[in-house]
Write a protein that holds these residues in place. Sequence first.
Motif, PDB file in Angstrom:
ATOM      1  N   THR A  83     -11.755  -7.540   6.779  1.00  0.00           N
ATOM      2  CA  THR A  83     -12.873  -7.600   5.830  1.00  0.00           C
ATOM      3  C   THR A  83     -12.690  -6.637   4.652  1.00  0.00           C
ATOM      4  N   ARG A  84     -11.652  -5.796   4.728  1.00  0.00           N
ATOM      5  CA  ARG A  84     -11.458  -4.764   3.727  1.00  0.00           C
ATOM      6  C   ARG A  84     -10.215  -5.038   2.896  1.00  0.00           C
ATOM      7  N   CYS A  85     -10.141  -4.404   1.741  1.00  0.00           N
ATOM      8  CA  CYS A  85      -8.931  -4.491   0.904  1.00  0.00           C
ATOM      9  C   CYS A  85      -8.782  -3.194   0.120  1.00  0.00           C
ATOM     10  N   ALA A  86      -7.581  -2.970  -0.345  1.00  0.00           N
ATOM     11  CA  ALA A  86      -7.297  -1.848  -1.240  1.00  0.00           C
ATOM     12  C   ALA A  86      -7.162  -2.439  -2.642  1.00  0.00           C
ATOM     13  N   MET A  87      -7.640  -1.698  -3.626  1.00  0.00           N
ATOM     14  CA  MET A  87      -7.576  -2.169  -5.009  1.00  0.00           C
ATOM     15  C   MET A  87      -7.067  -1.052  -5.909  1.00  0.00           C
ATOM     16  N   ARG A  88      -6.507  -1.463  -7.053  1.00  0.00           N
ATOM     17  CA  ARG A  88      -5.902  -0.528  -7.993  1.00  0.00           C
ATOM     18  C   ARG A  88      -6.277  -0.937  -9.416  1.00  0.00           C
ATOM     19  N   LEU A 110       0.817  -1.206   0.000  1.00  0.00           N
ATOM     20  CA  LEU A 110       0.000   0.000   0.000  1.00  0.00           C
ATOM     21  C   LEU A 110       0.851   1.257   0.000  1.00  0.00           C
ATOM     22  N   THR A 111       0.361   2.269  -0.696  1.00  0.00           N
ATOM     23  CA  THR A 111       0.983   3.589  -0.638  1.00  0.00           C
ATOM     24  C   THR A 111       0.722   4.158   0.763  1.00  0.00           C
ATOM     25  N   PRO A 112       1.477   5.158   1.169  1.00  0.00           N
ATOM     26  CA  PRO A 112       1.200   5.786   2.468  1.00  0.00           C
ATOM     27  C   PRO A 112      -0.250   6.288   2.577  1.00  0.00           C
ATOM     28  N   GLU A 113      -0.791   6.822   1.480  1.00  0.00           N
ATOM     29  CA  GLU A 113      -2.163   7.329   1.489  1.00  0.00           C
ATOM     30  C   GLU A 113      -3.169   6.202   1.713  1.00  0.00           C
ATOM     31  N   LEU A 114      -2.930   5.059   1.077  1.00  0.00           N
ATOM     32  CA  LEU A 114      -3.856   3.935   1.248  1.00  0.00           C
ATOM     33  C   LEU A 114      -3.720   3.310   2.628  1.00  0.00           C
ATOM     34  N   ARG A 115      -2.512   3.289   3.177  1.00  0.00           N
ATOM     35  CA  ARG A 115      -2.343   2.810   4.555  1.00  0.00           C
ATOM     36  C   ARG A 115      -3.153   3.686   5.510  1.00  0.00           C
ATOM     37  N   GLN A 116      -3.091   4.995   5.288  1.00  0.00           N
ATOM     38  CA  GLN A 116      -3.851   5.915   6.126  1.00  0.00           C
ATOM     39  C   GLN A 116      -5.352   5.668   5.983  1.00  0.00           C
TER      40      GLN A 116
END
Length: 168
Positions: free
Chosen positions: A160-165, A140-146
């Motif tokens: 239960t969550r995820c980041a996607m690109r 994750l980018t710092p922004e997505l970690r935040q």
Amino acid sequence: MNIRIRPTTPHDIIALPAIERAAGERFLESPDLAWLADGEVISAAQHLEYVERGLSWLALANDQPVGFILAEAHPSSLFIVELSVELDWQGKGIGRQLIACVADHARKRGLTALTLTTFRDVPWNAPFYARLGFEKMTTLTPELRQKREEEAAHGFAFETRCAMRLPL
């Protein structure tokens, strides 16, 4: 049915909380997430900030507002803050059109991706985005970690969550 996507205007803002609330009713299908159907919606003041930054788009069906998308600029991507389509209008391609509009805007700004955070296993969340070409992110980018930390602080279980690109 005539669907049109355009930038949101200050005049449109009054309709957006009701759209978000109607879209949230879909969570009633998931007992663990039903509480989201009655959760807070984005305030008119917050919507106005997105409109003023040129990062809010409205979907109209036969000239009636039925959906919207909000974005936030990150260093190399546009982050999708919210995508809401009224429950009665879901499944008609409106969400796809809103995402395509944001992707086009990101490309014009020289950005290389769309990013978002979403529920990992809710059918109309991560699986929907995966069908559009979004990939789950492991780094994750710092922004997505935040963003993920903010979600956890608001009661969203981290697992239960995820980041996607979506590469553009």
